[in-house]
Every structure is written in structure tokens, then in C-alpha cells.
Design a protein around this motif. Structure first.
Motif, PDB file in Angstrom:
ATOM      1  N   THR A 111      -0.782  -7.099  -5.547  1.00  0.00           N
ATOM      2  CA  THR A 111      -1.486  -7.344  -4.517  1.00  0.00           C
ATOM      3  C   THR A 111      -2.508  -8.482  -4.697  1.00  0.00           C
ATOM      4  O   THR A 111      -2.514  -9.328  -3.840  1.00  0.00           O
TER       5      THR A 111
ATOM      6  N   PHE B  84      -2.792   0.642  -5.593  1.00  0.00           N
ATOM      7  CA  PHE B  84      -2.724  -0.625  -4.728  1.00  0.00           C
ATOM      8  C   PHE B  84      -3.787  -1.607  -5.301  1.00  0.00           C
ATOM      9  O   PHE B  84      -3.554  -2.794  -5.435  1.00  0.00           O
TER      10      PHE B  84
ATOM     11  N   PRO C  46      -0.384   4.094  -3.072  1.00  0.00           N
ATOM     12  CA  PRO C  46      -1.803   3.882  -2.458  1.00  0.00           C
ATOM     13  C   PRO C  46      -2.815   3.907  -3.554  1.00  0.00           C
ATOM     14  O   PRO C  46      -3.731   3.235  -3.565  1.00  0.00           O
TER      15      PRO C  46
ATOM     16  N   TRP D 273       0.924  -1.314  -0.095  1.00  0.00           N
ATOM     17  CA  TRP D 273       0.166   0.004   0.051  1.00  0.00           C
ATOM     18  C   TRP D 273       0.764   1.015  -0.087  1.00  0.00           C
ATOM     19  O   TRP D 273       0.758   2.281  -0.886  1.00  0.00           O
TER      20      TRP D 273
END
Length: 467
Positions: free
Chosen positions: A215, A209, A206, A202
């Protein structure tokens, strides 16, 4: 660079020798040690069952649910499987303990590499040495339990994650996900440690993400694979140990209020007051430096242990904290400049912690006299595979002897009908443990339906003669 590598290998070899000296003599201990004999005997029995009937990781079986072994939902039984392979057709406790010790030392190597990369080699030496001599490290590192495997998985995962954070290598991220998956396959409650990789990914970006493939790949591997295993095993058994613990004590959130004091008590027991004080100093330094990795690690540990320790008063869940505390304490110690005074302080601290660790270890790893005396009679008079029953809640005698059976009576809530039903099912032997609960009426039934084979100060063996 070559000198640094040679020094690293020399240090790790020295650590291996130190660790072997500390725990080597205990590796041939039977499962019925004073501490956690129940859990150790459970894991041992799965390994012995694998040796006798073949390894099936999707069908681990316990012996104490009746005349036949029963499939139960457990962690991925890697330790029993490897112990069975190592011991061949007749494995012994030493084979399982050697496997556990090997995984634990791998976690120590991972911790060393982690601290070396994050701080420097001096801090790595101090942290790893502290880690090896903590009371719970000495005991659980060679216990016949999955705890050493959990440590190996998650500390290795954090090392690879740190490598990824520094060099951006996708292979490091993949290895972090795989080793985290292994850790969760050994203890699902460690899943909250996943907050560390989530936080690291993150903070990289961000806004992107949820758009990054990293991820989803990390989540699928690290969390998806262990969950797939637990869900696959769950429908095949009525004894869903892992699921019951996770949903009752973790996701319910109903035990948080009682967990904090127990965590403190268990940390003092398992990590010693001196190391905790040093770790607090290290944590304050991390706060000042805004060390996001350390702070995320702390949050993950709190979420992984606080609720479950509040609901289950079992101190071995605190073992997840040991690498973190050793890391902080070692890093804090490394801030002192090298001098005669600092060397003297180091020596005093390590001598004190080692003394406390060995005192705990020698006391808890000793064999339980009562269970040892009972097992002498069981192994002498009861054929392997015979259907037995024994009194009290502990299933150690059933698990360690590999004789399927019941715990009757378990406690004051057990009924005479349960005992009579077991007799009708063909119970062959009854093991009366003299230091455990026994209903006097049910004892009369045993004496009336059975013949005393032999007894000692710990137990008596009865040969039952059917319904």
C-alpha cells in the motif's frame, strides 16, 4: 501458446499499419492547427528551447512573458525533451509528433493486452480497433501535447495492475506504480484514477490494507514522485499552471454542477454516439457481473474529469475516457456470436465510427490559414530571438517563432501603459494579427513608433524604433 503469441504480434503489427495510414500524413504539420494550436505551440516552444539551450526538466520555459523566456510550472516535459533529442540541434514539428504517436500506440498495445487478459483476444481486437479510430484518438494521438503520454502511462498501469490481481506478482505491482507515476507527471488531475489500485489492494484484504507494505510503496511511487516534482518546480516560478488548475478547479469542488453536461457533450464529440451507446451496454454488463475493476475505473474517471471540465471548457481533458469507452464497447460487441449477421454489424459500426473520426480529424488537424499567413511574414522578416509583441490572447505566434515577447493588447482590459512599457524595454517588432482584438489607440502608437515592414491579408509586421 506459441500460435497465440504469433497471432498477437500479427494483430498488433496490423494495428500499427492501420494507425500509420490514418495519421501518418499529418505528422509533419506545424503546431498551428485549427484545434488547440495554443497548447501545441506551447509544448513545441519548450522543445525548441531545449534544443537550443539544453534539456532541463526542472526548468521548462515559455516565451510570452517578456523579452526573456520565463521558467513556468508545467507537467514533466518528456515529449519536448524526446522530440529535441530526436531532432538534434534543429528539431521540427514532425519529431515531436512522432514521439506523441509512439506513446499513443503504446497505450493501444497496453489496452489490447489488458482486454485480452480480462476478456479474450476477440474483445481485445474490437476494443483496440475502436480506440484507434475515435475522433479524439486520431487528433490527440499525434498532437504536440502530453495527452498521448498520459494515456500510455495510465493504461499501462492498469494492465500491470490486472496482471498483479491475477497472479500476485510483485513486479507487476511495481510496474503499475511506476507507469501510474508517469501518467500523473503528465497530468496531475489523472491522480484520481489511483482509486483503482487503492480499491484493488483494499478488496484483497481490507483488514490489513494499512498494514501492507504494498500500500505504502505504491502510494509513494505513484503519487509521491509526481508531487515531489511539482513541488520542486513550484517555488522557482511565479507561473504555477498545474497547481493553480488543480487547486482552483479540482480540490475546490465548486464547479461540479456544470461538469456533467459538458462531459456528455465532449464525449459525443470525442468518442461518437455509436461507441457511447455500445459502452453503456458494456457498463450494464459490468454492473450485472459486479466487475469491480470497471466500476472503480468509472469512478476514477468521474473524479478526474467532472470538476475540472466544469471549470475549464477544454475538451481535451475527456481523452482519459477513451480507453475505458473503447474497452466497454469492444467487450459488449464481443458477446455476439460470430456469424454473417454479426460480421455485417461489425463492419457497419466500424465504417460509421471511422468516417466520423476521420471527418473530425481532417477538419481539426488542418493548418489555420490566418496563423500560417502570419508565420510566413514572421519567419521572413523577424530574426530569431528578437523581442516582439502581438495582439490578442493567443501566444501561438510568439511560441512557434521562438521570439520572446508580450501579448499586447491581449483584450479590452489591456492598457496603453503596458504597451509603452514594452517599448521602453526594447521591443523590436510588432506583429499585428488582423483577425484579433486591437485597441485603436494602441494601434496608433504602433504606427507612430514603428515602420511597416510588410503585410498580407492576415497580418502586418512593424519594425519598432524604441521609446
Amino acid at each position: 501458446m506459441k500460435n497465440v503469441t504469433k497471432r498477437r504480434w500479427f494483430i498488433l503489427l496490423l494495428f500499427f499499419i492501420i494507425y500509420g495510414i490514418l495519421v501518418g500524413a499529418s505528422l509533419d504539420h506545424a503546431p498551428w492547427e485549427f484545434k488547440d494550436s495554443w497548447r501545441q505551440a506551447d509544448t513545441y516552444s519548450v522543445g525548441m528551447d531545449y534544443a537550443a539551450h539544453g534539456i532541463d526538466l526542472l526548468a521548462p520555459r515559455f516565451q510570452y512573458y517578456g523579452p526573456r523566456a520565463k521558467v513556468v510550472q508545467l507537467e514533466l516535459m518528456v515529449l519536448p525533451a524526446l522530440g529535441a533529442l530526436l531532432g538534434g540541434s534543429h528539431p521540427e514539428a514532425v519529431h515531436f509528433r512522432v514521439v506523441a504517436a509512439g506513446f499513443f500506440f503504446l497505450s493501444a498495445v497496453s489496452l489490447f493486452l489488458f482486454v485480452e487478459k480480462k476478456r479474450d483476444q476477440r474483445a481485445a481486437v474490437l476494443s483496440t480497433l475502436l480506440y484507434l479510430i475515435l475522433p479524439f484518438s486520431l487528433f490527440y494521438s499525434r498532437a504536440i501535447m502530453p495527452e498521448a503520454l498520459v494515456l500510455s502511462g495510465y493504461v499501462s498501469s492498469f494492465y500491470f495492475l490486472l496482471r498483479y490481481r491475477e497472479d500476485g506478482g510483485k513486479l507487476s505491482l511495481l510496474l503499475s506504480a511506476i507507469t501510474m507515476a508517469f501518467a500523473l507527471s503528465q497530468k496531475l488531475t489523472a491522480g484520481f484514477l489511483g482509486i483503482v489500485p487503492v480499491g484493488i489492494l483494499w478488496m484483497e484484504n481490507p483488514r490489513k490494507f494499512f498494514l501492507r507494505w504494498e500500500t505504502y510503496v505504491y502510494g509513494i511511487i505513484s503519487l509521491g514522485l509526481p508531487l515531489a516534482y511539482y513541488l520542486k518546480l513550484s517555488p522557482s516560478t511565479g507561473e504555477n499552471f498545474v497547481g493553480q488548475i488543480f487547486f482552483k478547479y479540482v480540490l475546490s469542488g465548486g464547479q461540479w454542477g456544470e461538469g456533467f453536461q459538458r462531459i456528455l457533450d465532449f464525449l459525443v464529440r470525442g468518442a461518437t454516439v455509436p461507441v457511447i451507446i455500445l459502452a453503456v451496454g458494456g457498463l450494464l454488463c459490468a454492473l450485472i457481473r459486479r466487475d469491480s475493476f470497471s466500476l472503480l475505473w468509472l469512478l476514477g474517471l468521474i473524479l478526474s474529469t467532472w470538476p475540472i471540465i466544469g471549470g475549464i471548457q477544454l475538451d481535451y481533458y475527456i481523452i482519459l475516457w477513451l480507453p475505458f469507452l473503447a474497452f466497454l464497447a469492444g467487450e459488449f460487441l464481443s458477446f455476439a456470436k460470430w456469424s454473417v449477421a454479426s460480421a455485417t454489424a461489425y463492419a457497419m459500426i466500424f465504417f460509421l465510427v471511422t468516417s466520423m473520426g476521420l471527418d473530425f480529424f481532417y477538419g481539426k488537424s488542418a493548418l489555420d490559414d490566418g496563423l500560417s499567413g502570419t508565420m510566413v511574414l514572421v519567419n521572413r522578416y523577424i530574426p530569431k530571438g528578437a523581442f516582439i509583441a502581438t495582439n490578442g490572447e493567443s501566444p501561438v505566434v510568439i511560441s512557434a517563432s521562438m521570439n520572446p515577447g508580450y501579448r499586447l493588447p491581449m483584450n479590452e482590459h489591456s492598457t496603453q501603459r503596458e504597451l509603452l512599457d514594452a517599448l521602453e524595454e526594447g521591443m523590436e517588432y510588432y506583429v499585428f494579427k488582423k483577425d484579433q482584438y486591437m485597441d485603436p489607440i494602441q494601434m496608433k502608437i504602433i504606427q507612430a513608433r514603428g515602420v511597416l515592414v510588410d503585410q498580407n491579408i492576415h497580418a502586418a509586421i512593424f519594425k519598432m524604433e524604441g521609446p
